[in-house]
Structure formats: C-alpha cells, structure tokens
Scaffold this motif. Structure first.
Motif, mmCIF file in Angstrom:
data_model
loop_
_atom_site.group_PDB
_atom_site.id
_atom_site.type_symbol
_atom_site.label_atom_id
_atom_site.label_comp_id
_atom_site.label_asym_id
_atom_site.label_seq_id
_atom_site.Cartn_x
_atom_site.Cartn_y
_atom_site.Cartn_z
ATOM 1 N N GLN A 52 0.801 -1.271 -0.184
ATOM 2 C CA GLN A 52 -0.055 0.154 0.021
ATOM 3 C C GLN A 52 0.811 1.537 0.181
ATOM 4 O O GLN A 52 0.225 2.308 -0.165
ATOM 5 C CB GLN A 52 -1.014 -0.026 1.396
ATOM 6 C CG GLN A 52 -2.022 -1.310 1.280
ATOM 7 C CD GLN A 52 -2.834 -0.854 0.103
ATOM 8 O OE1 GLN A 52 -3.569 -0.117 -0.213
ATOM 9 N NE2 GLN A 52 -2.855 -2.201 -0.774
ATOM 10 N N SER A 53 2.160 1.198 0.458
ATOM 11 C CA SER A 53 2.885 2.262 0.461
ATOM 12 C C SER A 53 4.222 2.160 -0.159
ATOM 13 O O SER A 53 5.069 1.516 0.110
ATOM 14 C CB SER A 53 3.006 2.477 2.065
ATOM 15 O OG SER A 53 4.071 3.442 2.407
ATOM 16 N N PRO A 54 4.368 3.126 -1.179
ATOM 17 C CA PRO A 54 5.885 3.020 -1.929
ATOM 18 C C PRO A 54 6.929 3.440 -0.924
ATOM 19 O O PRO A 54 8.072 2.794 -1.092
ATOM 20 C CB PRO A 54 5.660 4.021 -2.918
ATOM 21 C CG PRO A 54 4.257 4.084 -3.146
ATOM 22 C CD PRO A 54 3.533 3.938 -1.976
ATOM 23 N N SER A 55 6.549 4.265 0.136
ATOM 24 C CA SER A 55 7.603 4.601 1.108
ATOM 25 C C SER A 55 8.004 3.739 1.802
ATOM 26 O O SER A 55 9.023 3.351 2.173
ATOM 27 C CB SER A 55 7.168 5.942 1.626
ATOM 28 O OG SER A 55 6.243 5.725 2.570
ATOM 29 N N ALA A 56 6.962 2.748 2.328
ATOM 30 C CA ALA A 56 7.396 1.602 3.121
ATOM 31 C C ALA A 56 8.237 0.644 2.393
ATOM 32 O O ALA A 56 9.126 0.042 2.786
ATOM 33 C CB ALA A 56 5.965 0.954 3.740
ATOM 34 N N ALA A 57 7.909 0.417 0.994
ATOM 35 C CA ALA A 57 8.812 -0.532 0.149
ATOM 36 C C ALA A 57 10.275 0.054 0.170
ATOM 37 O O ALA A 57 11.074 -0.772 0.178
ATOM 38 C CB ALA A 57 7.981 -0.694 -1.202
ATOM 39 N N LYS A 58 10.149 1.322 0.025
ATOM 40 C CA LYS A 58 11.583 1.767 -0.116
ATOM 41 C C LYS A 58 12.263 1.744 1.162
ATOM 42 O O LYS A 58 13.512 1.430 1.249
ATOM 43 C CB LYS A 58 11.511 3.312 -0.408
ATOM 44 C CG LYS A 58 12.775 4.283 -0.428
ATOM 45 C CD LYS A 58 12.606 5.495 -1.090
ATOM 46 C CE LYS A 58 13.900 6.299 -1.095
ATOM 47 N NZ LYS A 58 13.726 7.645 -1.434
ATOM 48 N N GLN A 59 11.730 2.053 2.448
ATOM 49 C CA GLN A 59 12.444 1.708 3.758
ATOM 50 C C GLN A 59 12.874 0.315 4.035
ATOM 51 O O GLN A 59 13.747 -0.129 4.391
ATOM 52 C CB GLN A 59 11.248 2.147 4.768
ATOM 53 C CG GLN A 59 11.213 3.472 4.785
ATOM 54 C CD GLN A 59 10.159 4.423 5.772
ATOM 55 O OE1 GLN A 59 9.475 3.565 6.417
ATOM 56 N NE2 GLN A 59 10.403 5.485 5.969
ATOM 57 N N LEU A 60 11.906 -0.827 3.664
ATOM 58 C CA LEU A 60 12.011 -2.261 3.600
ATOM 59 C C LEU A 60 13.529 -2.300 2.832
ATOM 60 O O LEU A 60 13.950 -3.045 3.260
ATOM 61 C CB LEU A 60 10.750 -2.826 3.332
ATOM 62 C CG LEU A 60 11.243 -4.398 3.423
ATOM 63 C CD1 LEU A 60 11.484 -4.861 4.882
ATOM 64 C CD2 LEU A 60 9.867 -5.207 3.247
ATOM 65 N N ARG A 61 13.242 -1.882 1.728
ATOM 66 C CA ARG A 61 14.574 -2.315 0.790
ATOM 67 C C ARG A 61 15.660 -1.489 1.441
ATOM 68 O O ARG A 61 16.726 -2.457 1.421
ATOM 69 C CB ARG A 61 14.200 -1.416 -0.648
ATOM 70 C CG ARG A 61 15.374 -2.045 -1.486
ATOM 71 C CD ARG A 61 14.885 -1.263 -3.004
ATOM 72 N NE ARG A 61 13.667 -1.908 -3.553
ATOM 73 C CZ ARG A 61 12.725 -0.765 -3.623
ATOM 74 N NH1 ARG A 61 12.646 0.441 -3.291
ATOM 75 N NH2 ARG A 61 11.276 -1.334 -3.963
ATOM 76 N N ALA A 62 15.522 -0.461 1.815
ATOM 77 C CA ALA A 62 16.871 0.043 2.486
ATOM 78 C C ALA A 62 17.196 -0.739 3.773
ATOM 79 O O ALA A 62 18.507 -1.021 3.958
ATOM 80 C CB ALA A 62 16.563 1.620 2.888
ATOM 81 N N PHE A 63 16.172 -1.073 4.631
ATOM 82 C CA PHE A 63 16.515 -2.095 5.801
ATOM 83 C C PHE A 63 17.165 -3.384 5.335
ATOM 84 O O PHE A 63 18.238 -3.786 6.030
ATOM 85 C CB PHE A 63 15.144 -2.273 6.446
ATOM 86 C CG PHE A 63 15.310 -3.165 7.690
ATOM 87 C CD1 PHE A 63 15.763 -2.736 8.953
ATOM 88 C CD2 PHE A 63 15.025 -4.319 7.663
ATOM 89 C CE1 PHE A 63 15.979 -3.515 10.009
ATOM 90 C CE2 PHE A 63 15.340 -5.297 8.747
ATOM 91 C CZ PHE A 63 15.717 -4.740 9.838
ATOM 92 N N ARG A 64 16.835 -3.820 4.145
ATOM 93 C CA ARG A 64 17.259 -5.164 3.881
ATOM 94 C C ARG A 64 18.858 -4.826 3.383
ATOM 95 O O ARG A 64 19.622 -5.892 3.403
ATOM 96 C CB ARG A 64 16.491 -5.925 2.855
ATOM 97 C CG ARG A 64 15.247 -6.232 3.302
ATOM 98 C CD ARG A 64 14.227 -6.749 2.048
ATOM 99 N NE ARG A 64 14.821 -8.059 1.759
ATOM 100 C CZ ARG A 64 14.125 -8.780 0.706
ATOM 101 N NH1 ARG A 64 13.063 -8.557 0.265
ATOM 102 N NH2 ARG A 64 14.867 -9.961 0.160
ATOM 103 N N GLN A 65 19.109 -3.774 2.642
ATOM 104 C CA GLN A 65 20.317 -3.571 2.366
ATOM 105 C C GLN A 65 21.301 -3.511 3.434
ATOM 106 O O GLN A 65 22.590 -3.690 3.371
ATOM 107 C CB GLN A 65 20.473 -2.219 1.434
ATOM 108 C CG GLN A 65 19.856 -2.521 0.185
ATOM 109 C CD GLN A 65 19.907 -1.024 -0.530
ATOM 110 O OE1 GLN A 65 19.818 -0.058 -0.232
ATOM 111 N NE2 GLN A 65 19.870 -1.172 -2.219
ATOM 112 N N LYS A 66 21.064 -2.740 4.425
ATOM 113 C CA LYS A 66 21.983 -2.591 5.719
ATOM 114 C C LYS A 66 22.095 -3.940 6.452
ATOM 115 O O LYS A 66 23.085 -4.242 7.049
ATOM 116 C CB LYS A 66 21.330 -1.441 6.418
ATOM 117 C CG LYS A 66 21.452 -0.147 5.881
ATOM 118 C CD LYS A 66 20.704 0.981 6.748
ATOM 119 C CE LYS A 66 20.637 2.131 6.242
ATOM 120 N NZ LYS A 66 19.855 3.371 7.006
#
Length: 94
Positions: A52-66
């Motif tokens: 539902q939220s592109p910003s949540a997807a972006k944050q999850l992607r960043a979390f997975r990268q870190k």
C-alpha cells in the motif's frame, strides 16, 4: 463519480494500513510464544504495508540492504510464501 471512487481508494488504503500496523504490533507481542504465529502476523503485516505504501517498500529495501542477515532470512523464506506475499517481498529485494 470519480470523487466517490477516490474516496473509496483512500479509505481502503487507510484501512489496510491500520490492519497492517495491528498485525505487526500483535505479531511482536505474540512472537515469544512457541507457535510461530507472531512471525506469520509480522510478515503478513509487512506485506500489506509494502503493497500500500511505496515509501514503506523503499524503507524495507533500505533495511534489507543494511541488514544482510535479515535479508538472507527473508530470501530463504520468500519461496515458501504464498504468491501475493512472495511478490511483495520480491519487490523490496535490494
């Protein structure tokens, strides 16, 4: 007619976001239990939030990268998830 449709879309997104947050919070509360219900609730809540939220997807992607260990765990379980969950998490793959 378009205002009615856009209102329904906004209401749907808000409702799904609230459900996602509730699933995540309750999942965190029941996570220590011996049955993995908490983990299932957290994963489902995250999938709803990401869908539902592109910003949540972006944050999850960043979390997975870190967090490479967490990313490895998510990648291992992605294939066992139902298709709609698998697709949501695959979209957040770094």
């Amino acid at each position: 007619m378009t205002n009615d449709r856009s209102f329904k879309n906004v209401l749907r997104k808000i409702l799904l976001a609230v459900i996602a947050v509730i699933l995540i919070v309750v999942g965190l509360i029941v996570l220590p239990m011996p049955v993995p219900l908490g983990a299932i609730m957290i994963v489902t809540g995250l999938a709803l939030m990401v869908s539902q939220s592109p910003s949540a997807a972006k944050q999850l992607r960043a979390f997975r990268q870190k967090n490479k260990n967490t990313n490895a765990i998510i990648q291992r379980i992605e294939d066992a998830l139902p298709k709609w969950l698998h697709d949501r998490f695959k979209n957040s793959d770094p």
